[in-house]
Design a protein around this motif. Sequence first.
Motif, PDB file in Angstrom:
ATOM      1  N   ASP A 167      41.904  36.892  38.910  1.00  0.00           N
ATOM      2  CA  ASP A 167      41.429  37.996  38.072  1.00  0.00           C
ATOM      3  C   ASP A 167      41.839  37.796  36.621  1.00  0.00           C
ATOM      4  N   SER A 170      39.513  35.219  35.186  1.00  0.00           N
ATOM      5  CA  SER A 170      38.181  35.789  34.984  1.00  0.00           C
ATOM      6  C   SER A 170      38.155  36.702  33.764  1.00  0.00           C
ATOM      7  N   THR A 545      40.130  49.532  34.932  1.00  0.00           N
ATOM      8  CA  THR A 545      40.087  48.179  34.390  1.00  0.00           C
ATOM      9  C   THR A 545      39.494  48.206  32.990  1.00  0.00           C
ATOM     10  N   GLY A 549      37.555  43.281  32.872  1.00  0.00           N
ATOM     11  CA  GLY A 549      37.805  43.162  34.298  1.00  0.00           C
ATOM     12  C   GLY A 549      39.252  43.168  34.723  1.00  0.00           C
ATOM     13  N   ASP A 550      40.212  43.056  33.786  1.00  0.00           N
ATOM     14  CA  ASP A 550      41.615  43.098  34.185  1.00  0.00           C
ATOM     15  C   ASP A 550      42.122  44.540  34.159  1.00  0.00           C
TER      16      ASP A 550
END
Length: 667
Positions: A167, A170, A545, A549-550
């Motif tokens: 993650d 990403s 998030t 995305g984190d």
Amino acid sequence: MMGMGYGVDRSFTDMAVVASPYAARGAALEPRYQPFYAGGQSTPFDIATARFGTAECAAFRHRIGCRHMAMQSSLSSFYIRKAQDDSYIEANRALADIDDRLSYPGPCGVFRCSWDDSFISSFAGKLESYFSRLRSFSSSDCDFFVSALDAVNSYALGAPDAFFSPDEQSAFLSRLCSSDWLRLRLRRHVGRVLSDISRIMGLVHKRSQPYVSDYQLARRVSRLRDNKAVLTETVAHNSLDPDEWFTLSELAGKSVSNPVNRRAELMVRCRGFEICAEDLGHVGLFLTLTCPSRFHAFSNSGKPNPNWDGSTIRDSQAWLVSRFNSIRAELNNSGIRPYGFRVAEPHHDGTAHWHLLLFIEQDNVKSLLSIFKRYMLMDSPNEPGAKKHRFKCIFADKSKGSATGYIAKYISKNIDGFAVGQDYETKSPALETAARVDAWKADNGIRQFQQIGGPSVQAWREMRRMRDEFKEDDPMLKHLSNGEWLALENVRRAADASDWAAFCIAMGGVQVRRNDQTIRCHYAVPQAMEKLCSDTGEIVLEPKTTRYGDIASARIVGVMFQRIFVATRFKDWQVVNKKKFLRGTADVMRGVTDIFDAMEAEQEYMRMLESEYDSYVAKMNALADENHWLLIESLELEAEASRRLAVASGSSERSEPWSSVNNCKTH
């Protein structure tokens, strides 16, 4: 290539392509340079340096000057000084080195650190398109990362050394596909490079441009102006009450982002520490920490320092941080716990140095000074002036003024220059040099002010949100005794009254350890409803998030007091563009108006129906009355006809009325 006369080991294959779209009008070169310029026009940089070197040198300078149009004035002064001190050949070499340092070639072309913000934004958009295309053609995130690594390193975007989860990887790759994130990274890198280049070019010193170059200052002023415009055009509104909203500019004016508020809060906290020190009988010390000679590009006289090894401003700050960390560790091991403030500011050439105001017990003064002096002189102790300038100490003398007064001018000088008068370092008005100090801080990412010891300033700010006193019958505090409630209320009252000394006492004292303080800030990651469990009906919450995305960073939501959570932030604010927000509000109000108009029209229609219905009822009633009388009259006529028929037939038998029972009766 040396035979061409411009003294740089570079090959320039197309010497005819030297015309610039930025060429100044009406500025003609000498005839010997005419073949190298379309129309005979040149830039100010060309004119200023025209007397040096050959025609090939002029073409070489022109091409570099056109790459860095915004820095032509700085390049001119640098080239002329270098050519006069050494030779035009050395000046050409130095100019080529500056061009290399400002230029970053890569798969998307050459990025120039001399570009203004509009070009940086445009290049960020170009990078976004490149990385997005690269990601779409990659079979996995790992393949994309390997493919993107060349561009990441070429443009100094700063790839992490390692990823601790898929993650995390990403999220970083998603950032590469965002022009907003890329623009911030490029801006930061440009600030660092320009700061280093300005020192290499010898522009930053008291005899020329103190603290930062004029170009750095212009960039910072432009950035602040753009930031102000963005803050004015952005609003934060209550998600539950859209009528409650403020522009970010208004909110910034109420916070410590406002220089006036920041200066006032620092003064309040300094004075609060001094009051505590007076009550406890502690001694005030004013310390100055300076870096070794190799970090200084120019001497105090404004002349180049031959001992300078090319160290950057960030190198000098890192050296001071390293020394101070070692000092604090030994002080802590020795049981010495000073408290006060640290201010980082630049020398005239940009090299960082520190001023500290510390309060300490009288018995520990000698040990503290010994530790400071030992660590500050561990590096290059025998260089000239080390023992005199590396570490200085002045004892606070109440007969000459308050201890806060020793550091007040440094706080003000490094914020807005208020009430300082002349800057002692540059002999210029502090109101003017404060802008340069701000640019110095921003370009090098330096934290100017740091509290040493004492209670948490964030807890102080959180409690200042609580304007109303805590109620003893508050369900949240029902388990507290009267003494515990009073301890919590004393913290709130001290913060609300801007009394830092009282706040320190209420938090456990100026030398209390963080874990022993009365209250502590509580952080939590924002959560959002992920789904509703159909089996149990339980709402499943997941951490929010970021758009990359984190997991979002933990935010302050309140304070903890003896395992009891006290909320200090009750509203959920959303940040949107002001025009978009006002347009949405107008659309809502227009929709509300349309609804009311429809309702009004509907009521008018109902009133029309009611009027018609009343008329219809009256008409039917009249018709019913008329039919009633006609029916009665018809029955009377029928009865009279039957009577007459019976008399005429001479029958004495009574006629029975017709019915379903007797209509088949036989005689």
